[in-house]
Motif scaffolding. Sequence first.
Motif, PDB file in Angstrom:
ATOM      1  N   UNK A 115       2.110   9.581  -8.569  1.00 58.97           N
ATOM      2  CA  UNK A 115       3.352  10.232  -8.965  1.00 58.97           C
ATOM      3  C   UNK A 115       4.350  10.101  -7.826  1.00 58.97           C
ATOM      4  N   UNK A 116       5.435   9.380  -8.070  1.00 55.41           N
ATOM      5  CA  UNK A 116       6.368   9.018  -7.003  1.00 55.41           C
ATOM      6  C   UNK A 116       7.813   9.160  -7.464  1.00 55.41           C
ATOM      7  N   UNK A 117       8.685   9.358  -6.505  1.00 57.28           N
ATOM      8  CA  UNK A 117      10.110   9.444  -6.821  1.00 57.28           C
ATOM      9  C   UNK A 117      10.642   8.084  -7.270  1.00 57.28           C
ATOM     10  N   UNK A 118      10.190   7.021  -6.602  1.00 60.64           N
ATOM     11  CA  UNK A 118      10.675   5.672  -6.911  1.00 60.64           C
ATOM     12  C   UNK A 118       9.481   4.767  -7.214  1.00 60.64           C
ATOM     13  N   UNK A 119       9.188   4.535  -8.499  1.00 61.52           N
ATOM     14  CA  UNK A 119       8.032   3.709  -8.867  1.00 61.52           C
ATOM     15  C   UNK A 119       8.054   2.304  -8.269  1.00 61.52           C
TER      16      UNK A 119
ATOM     17  N   UNK B  57       1.305   4.472 -12.586  1.00 62.41           N
ATOM     18  CA  UNK B  57       2.460   4.868 -11.781  1.00 62.41           C
ATOM     19  C   UNK B  57       3.442   5.619 -12.672  1.00 62.41           C
ATOM     20  N   UNK B  58       3.792   6.831 -12.257  1.00 62.55           N
ATOM     21  CA  UNK B  58       4.721   7.659 -13.023  1.00 62.55           C
ATOM     22  C   UNK B  58       5.772   8.251 -12.094  1.00 62.55           C
ATOM     23  N   UNK B  59       6.987   8.330 -12.601  1.00 64.87           N
ATOM     24  CA  UNK B  59       8.048   8.913 -11.786  1.00 64.87           C
ATOM     25  C   UNK B  59       7.893  10.426 -11.728  1.00 64.87           C
ATOM     26  N   UNK B  60       8.017  10.972 -10.527  1.00 67.53           N
ATOM     27  CA  UNK B  60       7.932  12.416 -10.327  1.00 67.53           C
ATOM     28  C   UNK B  60       8.793  12.788  -9.127  1.00 67.53           C
TER      29      UNK B  60
END
Length: 284
Positions: free
Chosen positions: A31-35, A48-51
């Motif tokens: 979970x990442x700000x910028x995939x 990979x998911x935007x978070x």
Amino acid sequence: MLVVTGASGQLGRLVIASLLDSVPAGEIVAAVRDPAKVQDLAARGVQVRQADYDRPDTLAAAFAGADKVLLVSSNAVGQRVPQHRAVIDAAKAAGARLIAYTSLLHADTSPLPLAAEHKETEALLHASGVPFVLLRNGWYTENYLGAVEPALQHGALLGGAGTGRIASAARADYAAAAAAVLAARDDQAGKVYELAGDDAYTLAELAAEIARQSGRSLAYRDLPRHEYKAVLLQIGLPEGLAELVSGSDAGAAQGGLFDDGRQLSKLIGRPTTPLAASVATALE
């Protein structure tokens, strides 16, 4: 499904690397700000998911189907509590069975200024009703080793930790601990891990080890907190960071970065990375 927040950061990446040793990639969510920053993980099969901690609307989709969530504490000091609240709320809404949180060593009693936001986050976890486990991380050895080259250039390692002993460990050690808790088959809810290195050192001893390995003269120069902060400001650190670094050393002088329980090495099943090994890496 194991969700790792902050997965593009230094700790988050290492946690996922450790998880991949024992968990199928398809069961891991980065979970990442910028995939775009973790396409290498996607190529290995990791979801990979935007978070974005600052955009709670992104968290519901990021946590869908989550069994366990690792909340890697935000690096936005001063803004952590609302960010962490958003993650906890989203994990609860997703039906997560466990939240693991990277807190601070002895957060409930620590003299470090960083402790306040960690204590507030721990209180939010208690109030949430979601089962949780606390990974109270001590100092990363890397926090001090970034100063090796400028220290050698000037012949002095500056700090404000006095004779306080620092039981640090490599970032990879803490990542391995987080991965072990996430992948554990036994119930981790309610556990509090005080995580620190097997061995401790003073900053004078750190300077001596750097001198020994580099073959160059290096002394430790201990400064009062206000003088150390002034030096940090002079070399270009922002006010907030200078206050944080100088305050952390002041807390270390009071024993805030020491623990001899060896819970970290027990959790990861091996000794923590020795200071000498970390110094050798920094000098490469």
